[in-house]
Scaffold this motif. Structure first.
Motif, short mmCIF file in Angstrom:
data_model
loop_
_atom_site.label_atom_id
_atom_site.label_comp_id
_atom_site.label_asym_id
_atom_site.label_seq_id
_atom_site.Cartn_x
_atom_site.Cartn_y
_atom_site.Cartn_z
N UNK A 138 0.85 -1.21 0.00
CA UNK A 138 0.00 0.00 0.00
C UNK A 138 0.87 1.25 0.00
N UNK A 139 2.03 1.14 -0.69
CA UNK A 139 3.00 2.21 -0.79
C UNK A 139 3.68 2.50 0.53
N UNK A 140 3.65 1.53 1.44
CA UNK A 140 4.40 1.63 2.68
C UNK A 140 5.12 0.31 2.90
N UNK A 141 6.14 0.34 3.79
CA UNK A 141 6.91 -0.86 4.12
C UNK A 141 7.15 -0.87 5.62
N UNK A 142 7.34 -2.07 6.16
CA UNK A 142 7.56 -2.23 7.59
C UNK A 142 8.93 -2.86 7.83
N UNK A 143 9.67 -2.34 8.84
CA UNK A 143 10.98 -2.86 9.23
C UNK A 143 10.81 -3.64 10.52
N UNK A 144 11.26 -4.89 10.54
CA UNK A 144 11.16 -5.75 11.72
C UNK A 144 12.56 -6.22 12.14
N UNK A 145 12.64 -6.60 13.41
CA UNK A 145 13.88 -7.22 13.90
C UNK A 145 13.95 -8.65 13.38
N UNK A 146 15.20 -9.10 13.20
CA UNK A 146 15.37 -10.45 12.65
C UNK A 146 16.19 -11.35 13.60
N UNK A 147 16.65 -10.80 14.70
CA UNK A 147 17.48 -11.58 15.64
C UNK A 147 16.99 -11.34 17.04
N UNK A 148 17.52 -12.12 17.98
CA UNK A 148 17.15 -12.02 19.38
C UNK A 148 18.18 -11.17 20.11
N UNK A 149 17.73 -10.00 20.60
CA UNK A 149 18.56 -9.16 21.45
C UNK A 149 19.68 -8.46 20.72
N UNK A 150 20.05 -7.27 21.32
CA UNK A 150 21.13 -6.44 20.80
C UNK A 150 21.96 -5.98 21.98
N UNK A 151 23.18 -5.58 21.72
CA UNK A 151 24.09 -5.07 22.74
C UNK A 151 24.57 -3.70 22.28
N UNK A 152 24.12 -2.66 22.95
CA UNK A 152 24.46 -1.32 22.53
C UNK A 152 25.92 -0.97 22.81
N UNK A 153 26.53 -1.73 23.72
CA UNK A 153 27.94 -1.46 23.99
C UNK A 153 28.81 -1.98 22.86
N UNK A 154 28.35 -3.02 22.18
CA UNK A 154 29.08 -3.53 21.03
C UNK A 154 28.81 -2.65 19.79
#
Length: 805
Positions: free
Chosen positions: A543-559
């Motif tokens: 509908x002329x829009x797109x959705x971004x989803x996570x593909x992995x479990x968890x993130x580390x902002x320090x890395x």
């Protein structure tokens, strides 16, 4: 008596009987005529029974007596009168003594004036009989009446005139017009003097009058207002019932014949001709025609109409309510080349028709109006009048947009030239071929800048440019897919460190400056450089829009605290255009509910808390502060330079005037001479030959030391003020030698005391000269303050005397 009453010999014996005291044995009958009354006097009745009474005739007098002798009215007499003259008769009341006179002895009454019954019908008087010797009443006073007998001396008069009546024309015979009435002042109860009859003296051919009531009626049925609208009828009134010898009076009655609608409208002419130019605008009056009507008032009100179909289409007829004229005006544009002459049938009819006279004929009339159309030189006409053109925005310069066509409507059919009104196309985006009318592009078009253009095209005759027509033209720029789609905004998203796979991060939409007729269709995918991305996925929602989803479990902002996800957007073309946008994803710490607590990136915090507008406002405020600081510094520097220039100014031209003589040599605070010391530079005096040089006795040495010693003239008796005088003279000479510039100095004379001062000057300036002969010994008597000054001047005076010697 017969002579006095002129044939009337009515006699009435009136016996007045007095009623005796209570218990009288006899009563007498009293016979009284009309208007006669009697009263008893108790003093006269006290002596016993007395038989007395008045005896006279009934009194009448004829009006308008014209004889030379007094008119005999009648005689009063008492039955106690024995004819010896012992009784005196008198009368009182209306007219007694003036109009009516009585003989005191005989009782005869005469009228001395001419009487008029119409003014007064009777007179009331009282009669007395007195003893001539004692003046006592012999008879009770009695009231009697003298009536004025009427004669036919007043003619009938019409008192309500002038009389004006009206009657409608064509009224039937016997129609009542009005009533007249005459009045007769004679006595209506006596004879026929006041009996009035009416008759018509003039106008009897058309009107009659009732002899008794005075009602005027019509005598004919063909009264015509158009023939004669008024009649003057003379009515006569005669008394004595119209008998011979009766008096009469007359009046004139004006009878107005009112109008009825008995005449139809008629046009004086059966044809009218008018002319009008073919360029006359709709609503222009061509001319006026009027149907005549012999009636008046509302009976002449007309309505006009066009009867033929051609005239109804081209012309309009209205009625002027003031003049009752038909105003013919143009209803559709005229064209000389199409039709040169128009024929119009105009009909007039009465607005108000009287049904009583419809049998007299039709109450309408018709006439023909010929309208000639005059030829004029007309400007060209655009054909067809379409005002919409379209062109692709990628059309090359010089491409044909469309062609306009205009023709000369005149018979001559002159050639036409075309132009564009440049006030409607100031940027010269379009051009036009002057001969063919072809409109071409003059510049590169851009629908996104201007999607519509409104221009005015001019068409004029080749040999007469004053004959010009204008046509408004709307040019629509058709869209071409020449702009790639872009992300709607610089998207930034945040994701928690403990995010789960498949969690929605951001929904993305795009914008495209193009406007395809079939609408937009965009396709989303990850850019090729992000094909190896295992952290996020992109889903096209269709509908002329797109959705971004996570593909992995968890993130580390320090890395890694920031991820840049390139997204490729493609439109549906043709041709298909694409662009790559970047989604910034920040890894943040969140609480147990998923609410973001903190992110490592400061830029993200700022961007989240301050909008672009707030950042721009902050930068503007900082810029204003910097400008203010620079402005203040500039003003200070300018002020400092101004002060420096003032300090550098040569102050030798300024003269400071001191009028304060101070408090003597002991006053060290009267004024400061440092101002004088700072103003002058005596370095120029060293080599000069002025009066202040060493040759004049001035101590040699440094001029600076001499300058400092100058205010302390008391300690240097040999120093005078020639230094100032020489300096001023030098400057004056220098200014006089240079004729190209104005004088350097303004020479002014400063007199401390003036020559007219009544008090001797205390200044030491004048006393410093060697020629002074002043004696200051008197200063010693001025007190302690002046003793030192007196001693000083006395010492100076002694030195001068020794030098002179």
């Amino acid at each position: 008596m017969a002579k006095g009453l002129q044939g009337f010999s009515w006699t009435m014996l009136l016996l007045f009987c007095a009623i005796q005291e209570l218990g009288a044995w006899a009563m007498h009958t009293v016979v009284e005529g009309p208007g006669v009354s009697q009263t008893g006097d108790p003093a006269l009745l006290a002596g016993g029974r007395v038989k007395r009474g008045w005896v006279w005739n009934q009194f009448f007098v004829v009006e308008e007596y014209t004889g030379t002798e007094p008119l005999y009215v009648g005689k009063i007499h008492s039955d106690s009168d024995e004819g010896d003259g012992s009784i005196k008769y008198t009368i009182s009341g209306e007219g007694a003594g003036t109009i009516f006179l009585i003989d005191e002895i005989t009782g005869d009454i005469h009228a001395t004036e001419r009487l008029d019954r119409e003014q007064k019908t009777f007179y009331t008087l009282r009669a007395q009989a007195r003893d001539r010797q004692t003046d006592q009443l012999l008879e009770p006073e009695s009231e009697f009446i003298i009536k004025v007998q009427d004669i036919n001396d007043s003619e009938p008069r019409f008192l309500e005139g002038p009389y004006i009546g009206s009657v409608a024309e064509l009224s039937p015979i016997g129609t009542s017009v009005m009533q007249v009435m005459a009045s007769d002042a004679d006595d209506p109860t006596y004879g026929s003097s006041a009996r009035v009859v009416y008759s018509v003296l003039e106008g009897e051919q058309h009107f009659t009058v009732d002899s008794k009531t005075g009602v005027i009626r019509t005598a004919v049925a063909d009264l015509d207002r158009e023939t004669q609208d008024r009649y003057e009828v003379v009515i006569r009134a005669t008394d004595m019932a119209g008998q011979l010898g009766g008096l009469s009076g007359s009046t004139t009655v004006t009878i107005v014949v009112t109008d009825v609608n008995d005449n139809p409208p008629r046009f004086p002419q059966k044809m009218y001709q008018f002319s009008i130019v073919e360029t006359a605008p709709v609503g222009t009056a061509i001319g006026r025609v009027k149907a005549e009507d012999s009636d008046v008032g509302e009976n002449t009100d007309m309505t006009y109409q066009v009867k033929d179909e051609e005239g109804v289409e081209m012309f309009k007829v209205t009625t002027d309510s003031n003049t009752q004229e038909a105003v013919i005006s143009v209803q559709k544009p005229l064209d000389y080349e199409s039709k040169k002459v128009h024929t119009v049938v105009v009909e007039a009819l009465n607005k108000f028709v009287d049904p009583r006279f419809v049998d007299l004929g039709t109450f309408r009339d018709q006439t023909i109006v010929r309208v000639s159309v005059l030829d004029v030189d007309e400007p060209p006409e655009f054909r067809p009048p379409s005002n919409l053109m379209e062109v692709q925005e990628d059309a090359h310069v010089g491409s044909v947009v469309g062609i306009v066509t205009a023709l000369d409507p005149d018979t001559a059919n002159h050639p036409v030239r075309y132009a564009i009104d440049r006030s409607t196309d100031t940027e010269r985006i379009f051009d036009i071929d002057a001969n063919t009318g072809a409109i071409v592009t003059g510049k590169v078009l851009d629908r996104e800048t201007a999607g519509w253009h409104n221009i005015t095209v001019l068409a004029m005759e080749a040999d007469n440019h004053s004959q010009v027509s204008r046509a408004s033209l709307r040019i629509r720029i058709l869209d071409v897919n020449d702009n790639p789609p872009e992300l709607a905004t610089p998207y930034e998203a945040a994701v928690c460190e403990d995010a789960k796979p498949g969690q929605l991060i951001q929904t993305i939409s795009v914008v495209d400056r193009d406007e395809p007729q079939s609408g937009h269709r965009f396709y989303f995918t990850l850019a090729p450089e992000a094909t190896n991305n295992h952290h996020f996925s992109l889903l096209d929602i269709k509908d002329n829009t797109a959705a971004v989803h996570t593909q992995r479990m968890g993130f580390n902002r320090h890395e890694q605290d920031v991820y840049l996800l390139p997204i490729l957007v493609v439109d549906s073309g043709p041709p298909a255009l694409s662009s790559t946008g970047t989604l910034t994803i920040r890894i943040c710490g969140c609480d147990s509910n998923g609410a973001i607590q903190s992110c490592n990136s400061t830029a993200y915090v700022v961007s989240a808390t301050l909008s672009p507008g707030a950042l721009i406002a902050l930068l503007v405020c900082i810029l204003i502060l910097v400008v203010l600081v620079l402005l203040i510094l500039t003003l200070k520097r300018h002020h400092k330079s101004h002060l420096t220039s003032e300090d550098d100014e040569d102050m030798r031209d300024n003269v400071i005037k001191y009028n304060d003589e101070g408090g003597g040599e002991q006053d060290t605070e009267a004024y400061d001479m440092s101002a004088l010391r700072s103003l002058y530079d005596f370095s120029e005096i060293k080599g000069s030959d002025g009066g202040g040089g060493p040759g004049e006795g001035v101590p040699s040495g440094n001029p600076a030391s001499e300058l400092h010693a100058l205010p302390q003239w008391v300690q240097s008796p040999d120093l005078d003020f020639s230094v100032f005088r020489d300096y001023i003279c030098k400057k004056v000479e220098q200014a006089d030698e240079d004729l190209s510039v104005p004088p350097y100095d303004s020479f002014q004379t400063y007199a401390f005391e003036g020559s007219d001062s009544p008090v001797p000057s205390l200044s030491s300036i004048n006393t410093w000269s060697s020629g002074s002969e002043q004696d200051f010994s008197y200063l010693g008597v001025w007190g302690p303050r002046f003793r030192q000054l007196a001693a000083l001047y006395a010492g100076r005076r002694g030195e001068e005397d020794s030098e002179e010697s």
